[in-house]
Design an enzyme around this catalytic site. Structure first.
Site, PDB file in Angstrom:
ATOM      1  N   GLU A  54      -3.308 -10.410 -12.220  1.00  0.00           N
ATOM      2  CA  GLU A  54      -4.008 -10.140 -10.862  1.00  0.00           C
ATOM      3  C   GLU A  54      -5.551 -10.736 -10.890  1.00  0.00           C
ATOM      4  O   GLU A  54      -6.029 -10.993 -10.432  1.00  0.00           O
ATOM      5  CB  GLU A  54      -4.201  -8.770 -10.151  1.00  0.00           C
ATOM      6  CG  GLU A  54      -2.725  -8.537  -9.550  1.00  0.00           C
ATOM      7  CD  GLU A  54      -2.878  -7.164  -8.625  1.00  0.00           C
ATOM      8  OE1 GLU A  54      -3.662  -7.032  -8.003  1.00  0.00           O
ATOM      9  OE2 GLU A  54      -1.825  -6.627  -8.848  1.00  0.00           O
ATOM     10  N   ASP A  70     -13.105  -4.458   0.865  1.00  0.00           N
ATOM     11  CA  ASP A  70     -11.957  -5.276   0.756  1.00  0.00           C
ATOM     12  C   ASP A  70     -11.898  -6.619   1.553  1.00  0.00           C
ATOM     13  O   ASP A  70     -12.325  -6.448   2.703  1.00  0.00           O
ATOM     14  CB  ASP A  70     -10.614  -4.325   1.096  1.00  0.00           C
ATOM     15  CG  ASP A  70      -9.390  -4.652   0.367  1.00  0.00           C
ATOM     16  OD1 ASP A  70      -8.870  -3.913  -0.436  1.00  0.00           O
ATOM     17  OD2 ASP A  70      -8.798  -5.634   0.408  1.00  0.00           O
ATOM     18  N   HIS A 120       4.580   2.765 -10.516  1.00  0.00           N
ATOM     19  CA  HIS A 120       5.031   1.463  -9.983  1.00  0.00           C
ATOM     20  C   HIS A 120       4.758   0.246 -10.865  1.00  0.00           C
ATOM     21  O   HIS A 120       5.427  -0.649 -10.633  1.00  0.00           O
ATOM     22  CB  HIS A 120       4.668   1.233  -8.420  1.00  0.00           C
ATOM     23  CG  HIS A 120       3.046   0.520  -8.540  1.00  0.00           C
ATOM     24  ND1 HIS A 120       1.920   1.646  -8.866  1.00  0.00           N
ATOM     25  CD2 HIS A 120       2.530  -0.542  -8.358  1.00  0.00           C
ATOM     26  CE1 HIS A 120       0.779   0.956  -8.895  1.00  0.00           C
ATOM     27  NE2 HIS A 120       1.111  -0.395  -8.624  1.00  0.00           N
ATOM     28  N   ASP A 169       3.014   6.135  -5.313  1.00  0.00           N
ATOM     29  CA  ASP A 169       2.964   6.254  -6.745  1.00  0.00           C
ATOM     30  C   ASP A 169       2.225   7.575  -7.076  1.00  0.00           C
ATOM     31  O   ASP A 169       0.949   7.333  -7.002  1.00  0.00           O
ATOM     32  CB  ASP A 169       2.338   5.030  -7.365  1.00  0.00           C
ATOM     33  CG  ASP A 169       2.458   5.212  -8.977  1.00  0.00           C
ATOM     34  OD1 ASP A 169       2.519   6.399  -9.676  1.00  0.00           O
ATOM     35  OD2 ASP A 169       2.096   4.007  -9.424  1.00  0.00           O
ATOM     36  N   GLU A 221      -9.238   0.908  -8.111  1.00  0.00           N
ATOM     37  CA  GLU A 221      -7.874   0.784  -8.887  1.00  0.00           C
ATOM     38  C   GLU A 221      -7.549  -0.843  -8.821  1.00  0.00           C
ATOM     39  O   GLU A 221      -7.271  -1.124  -8.121  1.00  0.00           O
ATOM     40  CB  GLU A 221      -6.899   1.390  -7.951  1.00  0.00           C
ATOM     41  CG  GLU A 221      -5.377   1.828  -8.557  1.00  0.00           C
ATOM     42  CD  GLU A 221      -4.581   0.545  -8.754  1.00  0.00           C
ATOM     43  OE1 GLU A 221      -4.650  -0.307  -9.478  1.00  0.00           O
ATOM     44  OE2 GLU A 221      -3.743   0.591  -7.954  1.00  0.00           O
ATOM     45  N   HIS A 242       0.804  -1.361   0.137  1.00  0.00           N
ATOM     46  CA  HIS A 242      -0.244   0.048   0.261  1.00  0.00           C
ATOM     47  C   HIS A 242       0.753   1.066   0.094  1.00  0.00           C
ATOM     48  O   HIS A 242       0.505   2.159  -0.678  1.00  0.00           O
ATOM     49  CB  HIS A 242      -1.083   0.005   1.169  1.00  0.00           C
ATOM     50  CG  HIS A 242      -1.978  -1.250   1.147  1.00  0.00           C
ATOM     51  ND1 HIS A 242      -3.105  -0.935   0.322  1.00  0.00           N
ATOM     52  CD2 HIS A 242      -1.966  -2.571   1.445  1.00  0.00           C
ATOM     53  CE1 HIS A 242      -3.563  -2.217   0.415  1.00  0.00           C
ATOM     54  NE2 HIS A 242      -3.187  -3.090   1.134  1.00  0.00           N
ATOM     55  N   ARG A 261      -0.167   7.698  -9.979  1.00  0.00           N
ATOM     56  CA  ARG A 261      -1.330   6.881  -9.959  1.00  0.00           C
ATOM     57  C   ARG A 261      -2.374   7.660  -8.959  1.00  0.00           C
ATOM     58  O   ARG A 261      -3.656   7.981  -9.241  1.00  0.00           O
ATOM     59  CB  ARG A 261      -0.975   5.607  -9.284  1.00  0.00           C
ATOM     60  CG  ARG A 261      -2.052   4.633  -8.979  1.00  0.00           C
ATOM     61  CD  ARG A 261      -1.677   3.524  -7.867  1.00  0.00           C
ATOM     62  NE  ARG A 261      -1.865   4.014  -6.571  1.00  0.00           N
ATOM     63  CZ  ARG A 261      -2.845   3.702  -5.650  1.00  0.00           C
ATOM     64  NH1 ARG A 261      -3.664   2.673  -6.070  1.00  0.00           N
ATOM     65  NH2 ARG A 261      -2.942   4.157  -4.324  1.00  0.00           N
TER      66      ARG A 261
END
Ligand SMILES: C[S@@+](CC[C@H](N)C(=O)[O-])C[C@H]1O[C@@H](n2cnc3c(N)ncnc32)[C@H](O)[C@@H]1O
Length: 435
Positions: free
Chosen positions: A200, A148, A379, A99, A191, A93, A102
């Site tokens: 992913e 999450d 990143h 970043d 994101e 994180h 981003r």
């Protein structure tokens, strides 16, 4: 792909022509801790022991039981559990939040769409530390569901509380496939992009959230995503990893070179290149409209390519990068052509190495976050699929073939890359796995 040191396939040295490498999914020899890889989506997570896996698994089981019976969510596999576990670590994180390209583009996109967020209900798919949820609350959202499945949700809840936003930001600790939200939402933010865009496989979860909760005509950010590829020349990388063995402290260690090629170039490599490495204009591998894409479309993506090299150079492989666009219902997306995308992304790729003017918007004025070699570094860097040996290409030489990206059957978080190459009478196939 690391196949455990099988060099018998002949995909080496001068045997480049018409050779095929089996897609073996043996244990990787590569350094698992490629520090830049933001998620090691598999059971090899060095931070995750079996005890942790089971603990998270149990929690996920609780959420699963909340699901209504009419639509059963996809099973949460051990690989998924390990994936979520990897996101419980602070480092990942920290890297993402630091970043700036981003994080600031996301904040700018949220502020740019404030009129569509103010007083509205938002779902943040994969909220992590809660940063995007808080941006949305700051933009005036009435309510934000911050979802999450990773234990990072525990910290997200604390962060939300410390910022006095607990009445607005509701943290749900579970998979978007499993948690219940009892209302339709106006906005989805996420994101979700992995290396090479699709690594992913998180986009599927955004699609699930969209189909479960987004109102017709609702806002989804980012709205579009495009994956590009281009042939590259990278002699420095080759000499650093391979030619190095020719003379080591005066000793001829060239016997190491085959092993070095195997280890360096078997798997795709996440690294930064510059516009000077790119041999010609990129082509689009996949353009995604996040409002309409279906999960099944992501199982396998195939694109044919045809490049004309703009220079004479040793070609070392192909680079892949992506951009995402944040356009609301009012603004139309950039056209899906490589030329438009280059011009409209956050940079222009100049095969000659010229640094072109940085632009952060496309002609339709939609905000773009680009990971191209000439954009501000992120990143994600770029992903390179290297050949085992360079191929000399002439100016104007046609390089053509196809690339197929598919979810690994072993673990959908991994990505199989099937690359077919043909140019000047030479052709071959390279199979690799991004794991
Ligand atoms: C790339 S991080 C982004 C974190 C945060 N939104 C940010 O921008 O810093 C993706 C997050 O999504 C979570 N995630 C991925 N798939 C998910 C799913 N199906 N359900 C819930 N969370 C998910 C991961 O655990 C991870 O924390």
């Amino acid at each position: 792909m690391q196949s455990g040191g099988d060099f018998s396939n002949g995909f080496h040295g001068d045997h480049h022509r018409e050779l095929e490498l089996e897609d073996k999914q043996g244990p990787s020899l590569s350094s698992f801790g490629r520090a830049k890889k933001r998620s090691h989506a598999g059971a090899r997570d060095p931070r995750g022991g079996l005890a942790n896996v089971l603990r998270v698994s149990d929690q996920l089981g609780e959420h699963k039981s909340l699901e209504t019976s009419e639509s059963s969510p996809p099973p949460c596999t051990d690989f998924d559990v390990a994936y979520f576990h990897s996101y419980a670590h602070v480092g990942i994180h920290e890297e993402m939040i630091k970043d700036r390209a981003r994080t600031e583009t996301y904040r700018e996109a949220i502020m740019q769409h404030q009129s569509l967020i103010e007083g509205k209900v938002v779902v943040d798919v994969g909220c992590g530390t809660g940063i995007l949820s808080i941006f949305c609350a700051q933009a005036g959202a009435k309510r934000v569901y911050a979802v999450d499945a990773s234990d990072i949700a525990v910290q997200a809840k604390e962060v939300v509380k410390a910022n006095g936003l607990s009445d607005k930001v509701i943290v749900l600790h579970g998979r978007v496939e499993d948690v219940e939200i009892d209302e339709e939402v106006d906005v989805i933010i996420s994101e979700w992009m992995g290396y090479m865009l699709l690594y992913e496989s998180m986009l599927g979860s955004v699609i699930t959230a969209r189909d479960r909760w987004l109102k017709p005509g609702g806002l989804i950010l980012p709205s579009h995503a495009t994956l590009y590829m281009a042939p590259i020349s990278h002699p420095d990388r080759y000499s650093h990893s391979i030619d190095f063995w020719r003379n080591v402290y005066g000793i001829d260690m060239s016997a190491m070179m085959q092993l070095a090629k195997q280890c360096a170039f078997e798997e795709p490599s996440v690294e930064s290149i510059s516009g000077e490495n790119v041999l010609t204009w990129p082509e689009v591998v996949k353009h995604i409209d996040c409002k309409t894409i279906k999960i099944q479309e992501l199982d396998s993506v195939t694109a044919r390519y045809k490049f004309n090299s703009m220079m004479r150079a040793p070609m070392h492989g192909f680079a892949f990068w992506f951009d995402v666009e944040f356009s609301g219902p009012a603004s139309s997306p950039a056209k899906n052509t490589s030329e438009t995308s280059i011009a409209s992304g956050s940079s222009s790729i100049s095969p000659s190495g010229e640094v072109n003017q940085k632009k952060r918007t496309n002609p339709s004025d939609a905000l773009v976050l680009s990971t191209s070699p000439e954009s501000p570094p992120t990143h994600w860097q770029q992903t390179i699929v290297y050949f085992y040996d360079p191929i000399d290409v002439e100016q104007d030489q046609v390089i053509e073939g196809s690339v197929t990206l598919s979810q690994s059957k072993e673990n959908k978080r991994f990505m199989n890359i099937h690359l077919e190459y043909s140019s000047a009478g030479r052709s071959f196939v390279k199979e690799s796995v991004m794991r």
